[in-house]
Motif scaffolding. Sequence first.
Motif, PDB file in Angstrom:
ATOM      1  N   PRO A  56       0.744  -0.890   0.429  1.00  0.00           N
ATOM      2  CA  PRO A  56      -0.077   0.391   0.006  1.00  0.00           C
ATOM      3  C   PRO A  56       0.696   1.138   0.103  1.00  0.00           C
ATOM      4  CG  PRO A  56       0.365  -0.822   1.989  1.00  0.00           C
ATOM      5  CD  PRO A  56       0.828  -2.197   1.076  1.00  0.00           C
ATOM      6  N   HIS A  57       0.093   2.192  -0.193  1.00  0.00           N
ATOM      7  CA  HIS A  57       1.069   3.460  -0.396  1.00  0.00           C
ATOM      8  C   HIS A  57       0.811   4.084   0.953  1.00  0.00           C
ATOM      9  CE1 HIS A  57       2.604   3.506  -4.763  1.00  0.00           C
ATOM     10  NE2 HIS A  57       1.659   2.333  -5.058  1.00  0.00           N
ATOM     11  N   ASP A  58       1.327   5.861   0.577  1.00  0.00           N
ATOM     12  CA  ASP A  58       0.772   6.739   2.091  1.00  0.00           C
ATOM     13  C   ASP A  58       1.271   5.714   3.477  1.00  0.00           C
ATOM     14  OD1 ASP A  58       0.356   8.430   0.339  1.00  0.00           O
ATOM     15  OD2 ASP A  58      -1.525   7.469  -0.197  1.00  0.00           O
ATOM     16  N   ALA A  72      14.276   1.371   1.886  1.00  0.00           N
ATOM     17  CA  ALA A  72      14.465   2.986   1.781  1.00  0.00           C
ATOM     18  C   ALA A  72      14.066   3.344   0.120  1.00  0.00           C
ATOM     19  CB  ALA A  72      16.614   3.301   1.839  1.00  0.00           C
ATOM     20  N   ALA A  73      14.844   2.032  -1.450  1.00  0.00           N
ATOM     21  CA  ALA A  73      15.064   2.600  -1.956  1.00  0.00           C
ATOM     22  C   ALA A  73      13.785   2.655  -2.875  1.00  0.00           C
ATOM     23  CB  ALA A  73      15.344   1.049  -2.788  1.00  0.00           C
ATOM     24  N   LEU A  74      12.597   1.851  -2.201  1.00  0.00           N
ATOM     25  CA  LEU A  74      10.801   2.149  -1.990  1.00  0.00           C
ATOM     26  C   LEU A  74      10.638   3.596  -1.824  1.00  0.00           C
ATOM     27  CD1 LEU A  74       8.450   0.784  -3.752  1.00  0.00           C
ATOM     28  CD2 LEU A  74       8.094  -0.644  -1.455  1.00  0.00           C
ATOM     29  N   ALA A  75      10.689   3.489  -0.614  1.00  0.00           N
ATOM     30  CA  ALA A  75      10.713   5.370  -0.443  1.00  0.00           C
ATOM     31  C   ALA A  75      11.189   6.377  -1.571  1.00  0.00           C
ATOM     32  CB  ALA A  75      11.306   5.436   0.846  1.00  0.00           C
ATOM     33  N   ALA A  76      12.126   5.963  -1.773  1.00  0.00           N
ATOM     34  CA  ALA A  76      12.938   7.672  -2.613  1.00  0.00           C
ATOM     35  C   ALA A  76      12.559   7.386  -4.027  1.00  0.00           C
ATOM     36  CB  ALA A  76      14.649   6.441  -3.127  1.00  0.00           C
ATOM     37  N   ARG A  77      11.619   6.269  -4.255  1.00  0.00           N
ATOM     38  CA  ARG A  77      10.714   5.566  -5.877  1.00  0.00           C
ATOM     39  C   ARG A  77       9.859   6.670  -5.243  1.00  0.00           C
ATOM     40  NH1 ARG A  77       8.830   1.228  -8.840  1.00  0.00           N
ATOM     41  NH2 ARG A  77      11.007   1.058  -9.593  1.00  0.00           N
ATOM     42  N   ARG A  78       8.586   6.453  -4.037  1.00  0.00           N
ATOM     43  CA  ARG A  78       8.071   7.206  -3.471  1.00  0.00           C
ATOM     44  C   ARG A  78       7.550   8.136  -3.561  1.00  0.00           C
ATOM     45  NH1 ARG A  78       4.355   2.262  -0.779  1.00  0.00           N
ATOM     46  NH2 ARG A  78       3.398   0.733  -2.769  1.00  0.00           N
ATOM     47  N   GLY A  79       8.517   8.370  -2.663  1.00  0.00           N
ATOM     48  CA  GLY A  79       8.609   9.863  -2.136  1.00  0.00           C
ATOM     49  C   GLY A  79       7.337  10.811  -1.314  1.00  0.00           C
ATOM     50  N   GLU A  80       6.392  11.343  -1.419  1.00  0.00           N
ATOM     51  CA  GLU A  80       6.147  12.281  -0.984  1.00  0.00           C
ATOM     52  C   GLU A  80       4.449  10.989  -0.753  1.00  0.00           C
ATOM     53  OE1 GLU A  80       4.063  16.090  -2.337  1.00  0.00           O
ATOM     54  OE2 GLU A  80       5.730  17.181  -1.756  1.00  0.00           O
ATOM     55  N   ARG A 169      22.656   4.906  -1.581  1.00  0.00           N
ATOM     56  CA  ARG A 169      23.652   6.495  -1.771  1.00  0.00           C
ATOM     57  C   ARG A 169      22.487   7.330  -1.913  1.00  0.00           C
ATOM     58  NH1 ARG A 169      29.506   5.907  -3.232  1.00  0.00           N
ATOM     59  NH2 ARG A 169      28.444   5.048  -4.662  1.00  0.00           N
ATOM     60  N   THR A 170      22.298   7.543  -2.909  1.00  0.00           N
ATOM     61  CA  THR A 170      21.244   8.519  -3.895  1.00  0.00           C
ATOM     62  C   THR A 170      19.958   8.450  -3.062  1.00  0.00           C
ATOM     63  OG1 THR A 170      22.762   8.622  -5.878  1.00  0.00           O
ATOM     64  CG2 THR A 170      20.294   9.510  -5.961  1.00  0.00           C
ATOM     65  N   ALA A 171      19.512   7.095  -2.551  1.00  0.00           N
ATOM     66  CA  ALA A 171      18.417   6.876  -2.125  1.00  0.00           C
ATOM     67  C   ALA A 171      18.291   7.397  -1.133  1.00  0.00           C
ATOM     68  CB  ALA A 171      17.804   5.875  -2.414  1.00  0.00           C
ATOM     69  N   LEU A 172      18.830   7.378  -0.386  1.00  0.00           N
ATOM     70  CA  LEU A 172      18.459   7.766   1.093  1.00  0.00           C
ATOM     71  C   LEU A 172      19.090   9.465   0.919  1.00  0.00           C
ATOM     72  CD1 LEU A 172      21.200   5.754   2.840  1.00  0.00           C
ATOM     73  CD2 LEU A 172      18.410   6.133   3.424  1.00  0.00           C
ATOM     74  N   ALA A 173      19.786   9.880   0.382  1.00  0.00           N
ATOM     75  CA  ALA A 173      19.363  11.312   0.345  1.00  0.00           C
ATOM     76  C   ALA A 173      18.694  12.091  -0.459  1.00  0.00           C
ATOM     77  CB  ALA A 173      21.153  11.421  -0.976  1.00  0.00           C
ATOM     78  N   ALA A 174      18.438  11.693  -1.245  1.00  0.00           N
ATOM     79  CA  ALA A 174      16.864  11.991  -2.194  1.00  0.00           C
ATOM     80  C   ALA A 174      15.376  12.352  -1.404  1.00  0.00           C
ATOM     81  CB  ALA A 174      16.704  11.473  -2.888  1.00  0.00           C
ATOM     82  N   PHE A 175      15.606  11.171  -0.675  1.00  0.00           N
ATOM     83  CA  PHE A 175      14.269  11.102   0.745  1.00  0.00           C
ATOM     84  C   PHE A 175      13.836  11.761   1.741  1.00  0.00           C
ATOM     85  CE2 PHE A 175      11.372   9.160   3.215  1.00  0.00           C
ATOM     86  CZ  PHE A 175       9.935   9.389   2.811  1.00  0.00           C
ATOM     87  N   THR A 176      12.856  12.632   1.406  1.00  0.00           N
ATOM     88  CA  THR A 176      12.944  13.959   2.564  1.00  0.00           C
ATOM     89  C   THR A 176      11.944  13.721   3.374  1.00  0.00           C
ATOM     90  OG1 THR A 176      11.283  15.329   1.334  1.00  0.00           O
ATOM     91  CG2 THR A 176      13.657  15.697   0.489  1.00  0.00           C
ATOM     92  N   GLY A 177      11.355  12.328   3.828  1.00  0.00           N
ATOM     93  CA  GLY A 177      10.706  12.491   4.302  1.00  0.00           C
ATOM     94  C   GLY A 177      11.279  11.730   6.059  1.00  0.00           C
ATOM     95  N   PRO A 178      10.356  11.779   6.986  1.00  0.00           N
ATOM     96  CA  PRO A 178      11.259  10.941   8.451  1.00  0.00           C
ATOM     97  C   PRO A 178      11.975  10.030   7.711  1.00  0.00           C
ATOM     98  CG  PRO A 178       8.855  11.389   8.770  1.00  0.00           C
ATOM     99  CD  PRO A 178       8.993  11.435   7.209  1.00  0.00           C
ATOM    100  N   GLN A 179      13.008  10.008   7.925  1.00  0.00           N
ATOM    101  CA  GLN A 179      13.766   8.910   8.300  1.00  0.00           C
ATOM    102  C   GLN A 179      14.650   8.539  10.130  1.00  0.00           C
ATOM    103  OE1 GLN A 179      17.078   8.058   5.348  1.00  0.00           O
ATOM    104  NE2 GLN A 179      16.173   9.339   4.357  1.00  0.00           N
ATOM    105  N   LEU A 180      14.742   7.253   9.984  1.00  0.00           N
ATOM    106  CA  LEU A 180      14.953   6.508  11.112  1.00  0.00           C
ATOM    107  C   LEU A 180      15.802   5.538  10.635  1.00  0.00           C
ATOM    108  CD1 LEU A 180      16.014   6.381  14.432  1.00  0.00           C
ATOM    109  CD2 LEU A 180      14.038   5.226  14.977  1.00  0.00           C
ATOM    110  N   HIS A 181      17.136   5.008  11.090  1.00  0.00           N
ATOM    111  CA  HIS A 181      18.078   4.526  11.107  1.00  0.00           C
ATOM    112  C   HIS A 181      18.582   3.595  11.825  1.00  0.00           C
ATOM    113  CE1 HIS A 181      17.482   4.142   6.593  1.00  0.00           C
ATOM    114  NE2 HIS A 181      17.577   6.091   6.547  1.00  0.00           N
ATOM    115  N   LEU A 182      18.575   2.670  12.644  1.00  0.00           N
ATOM    116  CA  LEU A 182      19.179   1.317  14.426  1.00  0.00           C
ATOM    117  C   LEU A 182      19.945   0.805  13.334  1.00  0.00           C
ATOM    118  CD1 LEU A 182      15.613   1.545  16.120  1.00  0.00           C
ATOM    119  CD2 LEU A 182      17.531   3.238  15.799  1.00  0.00           C
ATOM    120  N   LEU A 183      21.038   1.158  14.087  1.00  0.00           N
ATOM    121  CA  LEU A 183      21.907  -0.293  13.875  1.00  0.00           C
ATOM    122  C   LEU A 183      22.418  -1.050  14.825  1.00  0.00           C
ATOM    123  CD1 LEU A 183      24.460   2.468  12.289  1.00  0.00           C
ATOM    124  CD2 LEU A 183      22.995   0.499  11.056  1.00  0.00           C
TER     125      LEU A 183
END
Length: 241
Positions: A56-58, A72-80, A169-183
Amino acid sequence: MRETLILLPGWGLDGVVLQPLADALAGELQVQIAELPALTSASVPDWLDELDARLPHDCWLVGWSLGGMLAAALAARRGERCRGLIGLASNARFVSSHAWPQAMPADTYATFYEGCAHNAGATLKRFAMLCAQGSGDARGLARLLQTNLLTNEPSLLAGLQVLATLDNRTALAAFTGPQLHLLAEQDALVPAAVADDLLALLPAGEVDVLEGCGHAFVLEQPQALAALLLEFIREANDGDS
């Protein structure tokens, strides 16, 4: 209406492995566990097309390891059309390169791939032990992971190739929505030392290292992990209002 959150598992593992985390999140979110594509194609666009058509979207995209890279790649593709992205023990690149050294050494990956091609069963058991390494009960966690291993070898090999070629690398930089990365501090597959490099890629967001756990922290401490995810999502929603 409650937020929808999609959970994607890591390479070689059934989505059931994420059920404890899903249960811990379900009180406040609509949670769906989505399996990774069972494709024999190793084309990253093919994998993303399959996920984009099925999910699903959104919604929030949350993924563990390979699942996090695909999210991450899908988030960048979907954007908003993506509410937010959370990566769990997930790197921008899984295999190291000159430009991204904090990842699995290329020769280690090549040996692992050959092992999977020639003896998938033994290699998957070793993989389960690597995932559990660094946890408080590594043996018990490895046994639990072994009950959720996949056996579709063509898809497994394709997934390993996707792991090696996906570069976010490009996808993470391009996605402007909220991001949290836990290692995970003791991760044997995704080095926690990549934290600063990941943070430098993000237009906005957080990167945190969880102490005293390994790659499989999604199974080892689902309640604590869920609390971190819920707090981040609440803060992101407060910022939107």
